[in-house]
Design an enzyme around this catalytic site. Structure first.
Site, short mmCIF file in Angstrom:
data_model
loop_
_atom_site.label_atom_id
_atom_site.label_comp_id
_atom_site.label_asym_id
_atom_site.label_seq_id
_atom_site.Cartn_x
_atom_site.Cartn_y
_atom_site.Cartn_z
CD GLU A 1 -2.72 1.23 2.49
OE1 GLU A 1 -3.57 0.31 2.52
OE2 GLU A 1 -2.61 2.09 3.38
CB ALA B 1 -17.67 0.15 3.77
P1 FAD Z 1 -17.68 0.52 7.65
O1 FAD Z 1 -17.67 -0.90 7.26
O2 FAD Z 1 -18.79 1.37 7.13
O3 FAD Z 1 -17.64 0.58 9.24
C1 FAD Z 1 -17.61 1.83 9.95
C2 FAD Z 1 -18.21 1.62 11.34
O4 FAD Z 1 -19.62 1.41 11.21
C3 FAD Z 1 -17.67 0.39 12.05
O5 FAD Z 1 -17.61 0.65 13.43
C4 FAD Z 1 -18.70 -0.68 11.75
O6 FAD Z 1 -18.68 -1.71 12.71
C5 FAD Z 1 -19.98 0.14 11.75
N1 FAD Z 1 -21.04 -0.40 10.88
C6 FAD Z 1 -20.89 -0.93 9.64
N2 FAD Z 1 -22.09 -1.28 9.13
C7 FAD Z 1 -23.03 -0.96 10.08
C8 FAD Z 1 -24.44 -1.05 10.17
N3 FAD Z 1 -25.17 -1.56 9.17
N4 FAD Z 1 -25.06 -0.59 11.29
C9 FAD Z 1 -24.35 -0.06 12.32
N5 FAD Z 1 -22.99 0.07 12.29
C10 FAD Z 1 -22.34 -0.38 11.19
N6 FAD Z 1 -9.41 5.34 5.42
C11 FAD Z 1 -9.33 6.37 4.53
O7 FAD Z 1 -9.85 7.46 4.82
N7 FAD Z 1 -8.69 6.22 3.31
C12 FAD Z 1 -8.13 5.05 2.94
O8 FAD Z 1 -7.57 4.94 1.83
C13 FAD Z 1 -8.20 3.92 3.84
N8 FAD Z 1 -7.68 2.72 3.51
C14 FAD Z 1 -7.87 1.65 4.36
C15 FAD Z 1 -7.40 0.38 3.97
C16 FAD Z 1 -7.59 -0.72 4.82
C17 FAD Z 1 -7.10 -2.09 4.37
C18 FAD Z 1 -8.22 -0.56 6.08
C19 FAD Z 1 -8.38 -1.73 7.01
C20 FAD Z 1 -8.66 0.69 6.48
C21 FAD Z 1 -8.50 1.80 5.63
N9 FAD Z 1 -8.97 3.07 5.97
C22 FAD Z 1 -8.87 4.13 5.10
C23 FAD Z 1 -9.58 3.30 7.28
C24 FAD Z 1 -11.12 3.10 7.25
O9 FAD Z 1 -11.70 4.04 6.39
C25 FAD Z 1 -11.61 3.28 8.67
O10 FAD Z 1 -11.27 2.14 9.43
C26 FAD Z 1 -13.08 3.61 8.81
O11 FAD Z 1 -13.29 4.01 10.16
C27 FAD Z 1 -14.02 2.44 8.54
O12 FAD Z 1 -14.06 2.12 7.22
P2 FAD Z 1 -14.91 0.85 6.71
O13 FAD Z 1 -14.87 0.90 5.26
O14 FAD Z 1 -14.46 -0.39 7.38
O15 FAD Z 1 -16.35 1.28 7.26
#
Ligand code: FAD
Length: 289
Positions: free
Chosen positions: A16, A122
């Site tokens: 990355e 997400a």
């Molecule tokens: P989600 O899956 O939407 O989760 C966010 C929160 O909401 C979590 O606490 C989850 O448990 C909760 N949640 C999910 N679905 C529900 C639902 N239906 N009801 C209630 N709660 C729910 N960040 C950046 O800004 N840019 C990047 O390029 C970036 N790259 C990353 C790459 C990797 C491999 C990883 C692991 C993380 C990266 N991040 C990046 C960080 C990431 O954006 C954060 O961890 C963010 O807080 C959560 O993203 P997510 O896509 O997992 O979100």
């Protein structure tokens, strides 16, 4: 090439990078990617800042050049927090037009002043990509110790299952410092019917300050064996970074020996980290020379 196809055929190795920050020119990303390409990674991913802030404007150009100029698969990150559907669609069109086949669909880190607009999670973005741009292979983030905003790992796994149901093709894990946490997570995923390939994300710690920051931003726990190595390094910054790289190499060797789907190195725009982990994985037979 679609990353899901690569994962179906073999164990993967990837890096990355992030778009250059501050005064650094765009060429810096090309130099970093060029050097990492010497390690023959299965893909190089490029981060994207949430809410259109920071340096995300260059994410897609860097991904395009990784594919076009280096012949390496690019995985471009796309966050949805603060974005409208029209903005997301414009980004998806750009990714496809650039010849990139893989996107990591994320909500994005919370930032001051950035509110949810059209996508709360997400999984909403993943469903949207699958409905509108099915030619893209979609990865999603997973959290071996549970997401930092989520009350427990159990609930975090419920949310991970929603990503699979939305159509995610593979998962890349948050960094972790205890491989046992990753192995336990892998087992729990199977029990919870999360069957997607899980690529293990490893980031070498570089200093006491950096690992403390990581613990707070990602919720990664710091095992006592890491603390002991940092204590032994004392105030010597180079010794702290060296301890971090040695520890990461031990982690990837152990992951290789435990049959993981893939190993992803958060190489932090430092090619020497990529090369050191590559050499260790060649030496232990995980990668061909
Ligand atoms: P989600 O899956 O939407 O989760 C966010 C929160 O909401 C979590 O606490 C989850 O448990 C909760 N949640 C999910 N679905 C529900 C639902 N239906 N009801 C209630 N709660 C729910 N960040 C950046 O800004 N840019 C990047 O390029 C970036 N790259 C990353 C790459 C990797 C491999 C990883 C692991 C993380 C990266 N991040 C990046 C960080 C990431 O954006 C954060 O961890 C963010 O807080 C959560 O993203 P997510 O896509 O997992 O979100």
């Amino acid at each position: 090439m679609r990353i899901s196809d690569i994962l179906a055929a073999k164990q993967t190795f990837s890096f990355e990078i992030f778009p250059p920050k501050g005064e650094l020119p765009l060429e810096h990303a090309h130099e970093v990617a060029n050097s990492l390409a010497e390690c023959k990674p299965d893909w190089i991913s490029v981060t994207f800042s949430a809410g259109g802030s920071g340096n995300s404007a260059n994410t897609f150009a860097i991904g395009r050049d990784i594919e076009r100029d280096l012949g390496v698969n690019a995985l471009v990150h796309l966050t949805c927090m603060g974005s409208t559907t029209a903005e997301v669609d414009a980004n998806l069109r750009k990714i496809v037009d650039d010849g990139v086949s893989n996107v990591l669909a994320l909500r994005g880190d919370r930032r001051p002043g950035v509110q949810t607009v059209d996508f709360a999670y997400a999984s909403d973005l993943i469903s949207h990509i699958k409905a509108t741009t099915p030619e893209l292979c979609v990865g999603a983030a997973c959290y071996p110790e549970g997401h930092v905003e989520c009350e427990d790992l159990d609930r975090s796994l419920d949310h991970l299952y929603l990503k699979q149901e939305a159509g995610a093709d593979f998962l890349v894990s948050q960094l972790f410092f205890s491989n046992d946490d990753f192995y336990r997570f892998r087992e729990l995923c199977l029990r919870r019917r999360v069957k997607l390939p899980i690529v293990a994300g490893i980031m070498p710690f570089t200093s006491v300050a950096q690992i403390q920051r990581m613990a707070f931003t990602c919720g990664a726990s710091i095992p006592s064996k890491v603390v002991k190595r940092l204590v032994a390094a004392g105030d010597d910054k180079d010794a702290q970074a060296q301890a971090g790289l040695e520890y990461a190499i031990e982690q990837v060797e152990d992951l290789a020996a435990n049959g993981v789907d893939g190993i992803h190195i958060y190489s932090m725009n430092r090619p020497e980290i990529g090369h050191a982990t590559y050499e260790a994985l060649v030496a232990c037979g995980y990668l061909g020379a």
